[in-house]
Write an enzyme that holds these catalytic residues in place. Structure first.
Site, short mmCIF file in Angstrom:
data_model
loop_
_atom_site.label_atom_id
_atom_site.label_comp_id
_atom_site.label_asym_id
_atom_site.label_seq_id
_atom_site.Cartn_x
_atom_site.Cartn_y
_atom_site.Cartn_z
N CYS A 232 0.98 -1.43 0.08
CA CYS A 232 0.34 0.17 0.00
C CYS A 232 0.74 0.98 -0.02
O CYS A 232 0.70 2.30 -0.89
CB CYS A 232 -0.87 -0.20 1.20
SG CYS A 232 -1.80 -1.41 1.58
N HIS B 173 -2.74 6.51 4.38
CA HIS B 173 -1.61 5.90 4.58
C HIS B 173 -0.35 6.45 4.00
O HIS B 173 0.58 5.42 3.68
CB HIS B 173 -1.80 4.15 3.91
CG HIS B 173 -1.28 3.29 4.68
ND1 HIS B 173 -1.10 1.97 4.09
CD2 HIS B 173 -0.74 3.15 5.81
CE1 HIS B 173 -0.49 1.14 5.12
NE2 HIS B 173 -0.16 1.92 6.23
#
Length: 584
Positions: A82, A143
């Site tokens: 990610c 993130h």
């Protein structure tokens, strides 16, 4: 004859004027500042989508995008996890150029209260579009870090990277966010910490009992120090790992924490509501919406109306719900009459997570015919993702393009569409996709793509355009366990280096145009061009490495550890609890 000539002229003249005034695809795409809607799934495998071959999970809205637009069959993530993949997506650069790839086994942002993140000196496409007059919004997962030195400096925050509006998770969805789920974050390390705590406690208790019974001669001061050390050791790790749900599972609106911990039962509806509201608020001016789904990452938050609907358990239910959300967003675009002025893009940040299982339940995605999955830097299953574009009236519908493209290509594509200029003071690895999408050119601009696992180069792809071959050389591959299983089921993630990988010299070579599953490695005996291809790729690696410059490591051990003074908090730290959405 004069009357006939005059009649014919009267017909032809307006026809010519009509053709001249007709907005051609090329002209319209350059002149217009289209709205940009970027839809990114989380951990979705390329084999989970109907238009990429899945005939059991229903994705009619994503399939509709492909039918009405352009589908890419070789769309490649710049990283198999990610944080680095999204950093590359936002900046158009390989993540190691910004320090967003790891030198250790901690390969993503681990705590919101860490100091690592997307550096403030990186220029995202959102920042350029903002300068071009766009209203920019990010809804969903970030993130990419939050703070650097203090709780409120927000140096890594979306609002510091070109987004006017942010609503969502500054972290990522994990099973720890669901009280009923088995903890996911650093599970093996937590077990070791618990075991160490119990051992220290047992030693302390044994010494105390020995002192009381007279069996062991231990001074009370020593016992007090030992007990104090046991308590401090426990507090040192339990203050972070014991409250993961409160520290990491939060929702924010701009700089304000709105839920701590997040109320997962309503997260999906709030994210959809915010996305629709953003489009409706900004429909009269150019806008960029980056809808970064929490689907289909564990713990697979799925509303009751979709539970049990698919034939693939909770994971399938979750994918079908995400597809429904895509449909809701497309319906709003169509209802507001924006389909001709809006470029819609759908992708996943990397491949599906093969090892993610609980008992017999498969909670990760499927990568179709492609080998490997999430966290594997070289194998196709970890990096080949869905890639779909729709721009009604500009992009030819029903088109399929089998050319190497990258998530990094979104950066120059949207910057050029917005009339912006790419930064001239840094390397941009992405390429403008509009000529390829419109059919103005036959081949992708990418000749080589480099596939990293952390900072370690695992594989390289060479697109030999004159022959149509797509060569891929693997220099490092993970060791699967059990042998032949296709993933690292013993670890939960495949590593990038160390004992868990195999180095290949000469490299494993495949021609993806003939062997997309990477099932049969070529050799000098079976492939006459073996030496020529490997030498060519070797020279490309040398040239690529000359473009790299040292930068601060954002995922260093220091940067990824939890720091209480950086923890976002909606109360007085450490009493962080609020539900401002519920209060409404």
């Amino acid at each position: 004859s004069f009357l006939f000539l005059r009649f014919r002229t009267s017909l032809v003249t307006p026809l010519i004027f009509g053709l001249l005034l007709q907005p051609q695809f090329t002209h319209l795409s350059i002149v217009t500042q289209p709205n940009i809607v970027l839809l990114m799934a989380d951990d979705l495998g390329i084999g989970d989508v109907g238009c990429y071959g899945n005939d059991t999970i229903r994705t009619p809205n994503i399939d509709r995008l492909a039918k009405e637009g352009v589908k890419l069959t070789q769309h490649i993530a710049a990283a198999p996890l990610c944080t680095p993949s999204r950093a590359a997506f936002l900046t158009g650069r390989y993540p190691l150029r910004s320090g967003m790839d790891a030198i250790n086994n901690y390969r993503v942002i681990f705590w919101i209260g860490g100091s690592g993140g997307l550096p403030p000196n990186e220029t995202t496409f959102a920042k350029i579009l903002q300068q071009q007059g766009y209203s920019t919004g990010l809804i969903g997962k970030w993130h990419q870090g939050v703070n650097c030195e203090s709780r409120n400096d927000h140096c890594h925050h979306p609002l510091n990277h070109g987004f006017d509006y942010f609503y969502g998770m500054p972290f990522t969805l994990i099973s720890d966010c669901q009280p009923r789920e088995t903890p996911e974050m650093d599970r093996a390390f937590r077990r070791k910490l618990w075991l160490s705590t119990q051992m220290i406690g047992l030693v302390t208790l044994t010494a105390a009992l020995g002192r009381l019974t007279g069996l062991i001669s231990v001074h009370w001061k020593m016992l007090t120090c030992l007990a104090g050390f046991s308590l401090l050791f426990f507090i040192s790790w339990f203050s972070s790992y014991g409250f993961v749900r409160y520290w990491n599972c939060i929702m924010m609106r701009n700089h304000e924490v709105t839920e701590q911990p997040m109320v997962t039962d309503r997260t999906t509806s709030l994210i959809l509501r915010e996305s629709i509201s953003f489009i409706e608020r900004n429909k009269h001016r150019p806008f960029l919406l980056f809808l970064s789904f929490l689907h289909s990452h564990t713990p697979l938050l799925t509303t009751k109306q979709f539970l049990g609907r698919s034939s693939h358990g909770l994971y399938g239910d979750n994918v079908e719900e995400m597809d429904w959300m895509v449909g809701q967003v497309l319906d709003v675009i169509d209802k507001e009459g924006l389909q001709n002025t809006t470029l819609v893009y759908f992708a996943s940040d990397h491949g599906g997570w093969l090892e993610r299982q609980e008992g017999k339940r498969q909670l990760g995605g499927w990568n179709g015919i492609y080998r490997g999955g999430k966290a594997m830097g070289g194998w196709e299953g970890g990096i080949r993702v869905p890639g779909i574009f729709r721009w009604t009236g500009v992009l030819p519908p029903g088109t399929v393009i089998d050319e190497p493209t990258s998530l990094m290509d979104i950066y120059p594509t949207v910057v050029h569409l917005a009339g912006g200029v790419l930064p001239q003071d840094r390397v941009i690895d992405g390429r403008d996709l509009m000529p390829l999408l419109r059919g103005a050119v036959e081949h992708s601009e990418h000749e080589f793509l480099f596939h990293y696992c952390g900072i370690h180069l695992h594989a390289v792809r060479w697109h030999q355009k004159d022959s149509g071959a797509i060569w891929k050389a693997h220099y490092v591959t993970p060791v699967f366990h059990p042998l032949g299983a296709g993933a690292c089921y013993d670890r939960g993630f495949c590593p990038c280096f160390g004992e868990g990988v195999t180095h290949h010299d000469p490299p494993l070579l495949f021609d993806l145009s003939r062997d997309p599953s990477e099932a049969k490695p070529l050799s000098a005996d079976t492939e006459p061009l073996f030496d020529t291809v490997t030498r060519k790729i070797g020279r490309a690696i040398e040239e690529h490495r000359r473009t790299l410059t040292p930068v601060p490591e954002q995922l260093s051990l220091y940067n990824i550890v939890w720091k209480p003074w950086l923890q976002p908090c909606c109360g007085t730290f450490p009493f962080c609890w609020c539900d401002k959405e519920g209060d409404k």
